[in-house]
Design an enzyme around this catalytic site. Sequence first.
Site, PDB file in Angstrom:
ATOM      1  N   HIS A   1      66.321  -6.124  37.531  1.00  0.00           N
ATOM      2  CA  HIS A   1      66.097  -7.408  36.861  1.00  0.00           C
ATOM      3  C   HIS A   1      67.237  -7.738  35.915  1.00  0.00           C
ATOM      4  O   HIS A   1      67.587  -8.910  35.732  1.00  0.00           O
ATOM      5  CB  HIS A   1      64.773  -7.353  36.096  1.00  0.00           C
ATOM      6  CG  HIS A   1      63.581  -7.441  36.992  1.00  0.00           C
ATOM      7  ND1 HIS A   1      62.321  -7.051  36.622  1.00  0.00           N
ATOM      8  CD2 HIS A   1      63.468  -7.884  38.273  1.00  0.00           C
ATOM      9  CE1 HIS A   1      61.489  -7.260  37.618  1.00  0.00           C
ATOM     10  NE2 HIS A   1      62.158  -7.748  38.629  1.00  0.00           N
TER      11      HIS A   1
ATOM     12  N   CYS B   1      73.968 -31.269  51.818  1.00  0.00           N
ATOM     13  CA  CYS B   1      73.271 -30.950  50.573  1.00  0.00           C
ATOM     14  C   CYS B   1      72.854 -29.486  50.501  1.00  0.00           C
ATOM     15  O   CYS B   1      72.167 -29.079  49.573  1.00  0.00           O
ATOM     16  CB  CYS B   1      72.051 -31.851  50.388  1.00  0.00           C
ATOM     17  SG  CYS B   1      70.845 -31.739  51.729  1.00  0.00           S
TER      18      CYS B   1
ATOM     19  N   ASP C   1      68.754 -24.049  55.920  1.00  0.00           N
ATOM     20  CA  ASP C   1      67.846 -23.876  57.059  1.00  0.00           C
ATOM     21  C   ASP C   1      68.592 -23.939  58.381  1.00  0.00           C
ATOM     22  O   ASP C   1      68.277 -23.197  59.317  1.00  0.00           O
ATOM     23  CB  ASP C   1      66.753 -24.946  57.028  1.00  0.00           C
ATOM     24  CG  ASP C   1      65.543 -24.505  56.208  1.00  0.00           C
ATOM     25  OD1 ASP C   1      65.240 -23.301  56.225  1.00  0.00           O
ATOM     26  OD2 ASP C   1      64.923 -25.348  55.546  1.00  0.00           O
TER      27      ASP C   1
ATOM     28  N   GLU D   1      68.606 -30.218  59.642  1.00  0.00           N
ATOM     29  CA  GLU D   1      68.433 -28.811  59.247  1.00  0.00           C
ATOM     30  C   GLU D   1      67.854 -27.944  60.353  1.00  0.00           C
ATOM     31  O   GLU D   1      67.591 -26.764  60.154  1.00  0.00           O
ATOM     32  CB  GLU D   1      67.571 -28.707  57.975  1.00  0.00           C
ATOM     33  CG  GLU D   1      66.317 -29.515  58.002  1.00  0.00           C
ATOM     34  CD  GLU D   1      65.643 -29.581  56.642  1.00  0.00           C
ATOM     35  OE1 GLU D   1      65.854 -28.679  55.807  1.00  0.00           O
ATOM     36  OE2 GLU D   1      64.885 -30.539  56.405  1.00  0.00           O
TER      37      GLU D   1
END
Length: 840
Positions: free
Chosen positions: A461, A769, A722, A698
């Site tokens: 983390h 994008c 994607d 996509e």
Amino acid sequence: MHNNNNDLTLSAPLSGPVLSLRSVPDPVFASGAMGDGIAIDPLNNTLHAPCAGQVIQVARTGHAVTLRAANGAELLLHLGLDTVELQGEGFALLVEEGQQVNAGQPLLWVDLDYVAQHCRSLISLLILTNGEGFDLRHLPLSSVKVGEPLLHITPRANQAAQAQTQAHSSEQASARIKVAHRGGLHARPAALVRQTAEGFSSRSQLIFKDQSASCSSLMALMGLGIGEQDEVLVSCQGADCQEALQALLKTLGTALAADTHAATPAPAQIAHRPTEDGVLHGVCAAPGLVSGPLFRLNAIALPEDLGEHQPQAQRLALSAALDQVRRDIRHTLEQARQRRNQEEQDIFNAHLALLEDPTLLDASDAAIAQGRAATHAWSAAITEQCQVLQQLGNPLLAERANDLRDLQQQVLRALLGEAWHCDLPAGAIVAAEELTPSDLLQLSAQGVAGLCMAAGGATSHVAILARGKGLPCLVALGQEVLGIGNGQQVVLDADGGRLELAPDPRRIEQVQQTADSRRQRRQSQQQQAHASALTRDGQQIEVAANVASSEEAREAHQGGADGVGLLRTEFLFVDRHSAPDEVEQRQAYQAVLDAMGDKPVIIRTIDVGGDKQLDYLPLPVEANPVLGLRGIRLALARPELLDQQLRALLQVTPLQRCRVMLPMVTEVAELLQIRQRLDALAAELGLAQRPELGVMIEVPAAALMAEQLAEHADFLSIGTNDLSQYTLAMDRDHAGLAARVDALHPALLRLIAQTCAGAARHGRWVGVCGALACDPLATPVLIGLGVSELSVSPPQVGEIKDRVRQLDAAECRHLAQSLLNLPGAAAVRQACARHWPLHP
């Protein structure tokens, strides 16, 4: 066995010597991670029921049975250690799942001679797996015979009624699922499982490799050692068991977003340490190059505890300290929410869950009852659980022990009345055995330049937070780093995995010059960010921003964005119990338009479904969610949701600055159906004007149909994230494949080229994008293939505009075509670096 007012006396399920759990040669059982109980070294060959109850789980391999008693106590009876590996040989089950049994009834038979020769140990266990609701008292026995009293169980105050109600509920539900979280069920996903289970009245548990854990205990869940893609059985009992089951299946089957960003070091980085005088080699957890004085940060050390403390006073002190730390963490969480930093939210939500974990709290309370100080009781409870995680053989779970050490230090500071303090000069490089997430936030606020750890890992983390803060960080440097004198000048080259201990003045000057030139370049980029991005031969490229709120839109506008290239409207729909109404949506979209001044805003219609579920939109659990009901498919299946959103979008002003974009389109019919719906709704509202309507490219089908889509769409925008995974047939969240899901693969470039060519035939513009738009190395390729708009994260607007201004569009078009014939993404990246080198 007797059962009086829900009290329960358990009789011995086997005959033989009685052992404490601590003496069992298995770290998970011995630590109590599975729950409290007793062990017996069996002398007989039949396991008997210790009480009346229902069989709620039987091991596939026949060596273990779990019962639920009438008062709700859940009892795991496990014959032998590592007997699961015998695959049922030597065992015969005498009962089946769901069966009601009487006290003393035979449950399974075992061939003692065969099993003794083929497994690690015959030592068998009786474990109370949901001990958070019960007190368990051991009877002082050294040996026992079947049927003799062995343990006494009493429901805790305020638990009895709930347990009785749940026990009387005959409704049960169970299902199997593969765990999707990278690295398995470590702290953050385990916290999500616990949080999900707490939202229902049903009792829930996970069963894995014939061990079970209540979903209410974070430590018990992590103690199962469940790995990525391991199959678990989820079992729920209670009035809302079906709802609880579906919610848990969703939580287990949906990978954390933050997991996808964890950088896993290559094995070679860990296995091989080059030898070089004056240099320590480690693993890069967060990139960067800095120089500065090194300072060591030490953990709190406790004096010896002489014992004989008053338990009540120590309990009150620990309770007050835990409350203080909870308040501190909630404050940190609120700041992360305001910044919309999901990674920080996930990390500190897990910390809150750990603070409430019954395994830790019970262990601390038991030590305090024996006269130990609260400081030492809490510290010992944490240390014990850290050892459990480190003995599971899972590196990711071992790294999660660092979160426990963080809470150990924070609670100790609260108990001792010590504020976090470390006198460091600005620009210092901090060294420690292992820094914790709360340490990092404090150090970042103090203006440190970099971080070095003797231990730690690149998936911790702390590493996630360091990358988010832009702090160079090296881990796994070894103990040598802790012996360096405070104030010594070093160079931290995180990119190269090097800590240079004796840099000469020329090297320090070189590092400082590199840092200065980067800083100056960023300042220059920012100063020029509001100017148009024109290539050297005069082609204008719009550089817009991807945003998810009006606050991010304001940041983008101030940072020079030419518009919003993607507004993710999901921010309005998630983390709530009902859909936003039309008025709330219209106000939110209007706020984004207002924040962008006179710039255009592209608003993507709701993109949920599949792996992005909404609590108030129940959908079937899908085996392959990214190929399921999502994006425009869901919108067409639930037209009332889309109609409400379109009505809200049509009422923003001025409407000509609003553009609507449809996700996951695969064919022209989908686009035409939405355009007709948009026209009808506009007519209902008495509007003559229509917003521009575009589609996201996509999926490969959309790219291959780009010319046909462009005939009816006003613009196309390529979502490379994607498109990459669908084209390459690689899940971008897959730990072993994520690095190979590279949108600069020639196959992707061919689809982008085909999209641009198809759009050009109808005079439509094409934007990108996805993440590829944010990669400066890809900027010339995208321009060369015909892209005229790049939508990036708001802080990158100035950088990408600067990159555009260095390029000649005609040269980009000429060279980009040659990249389509290269063998793979690595070759494309090498060619880009050669043709259009980046600044150092």
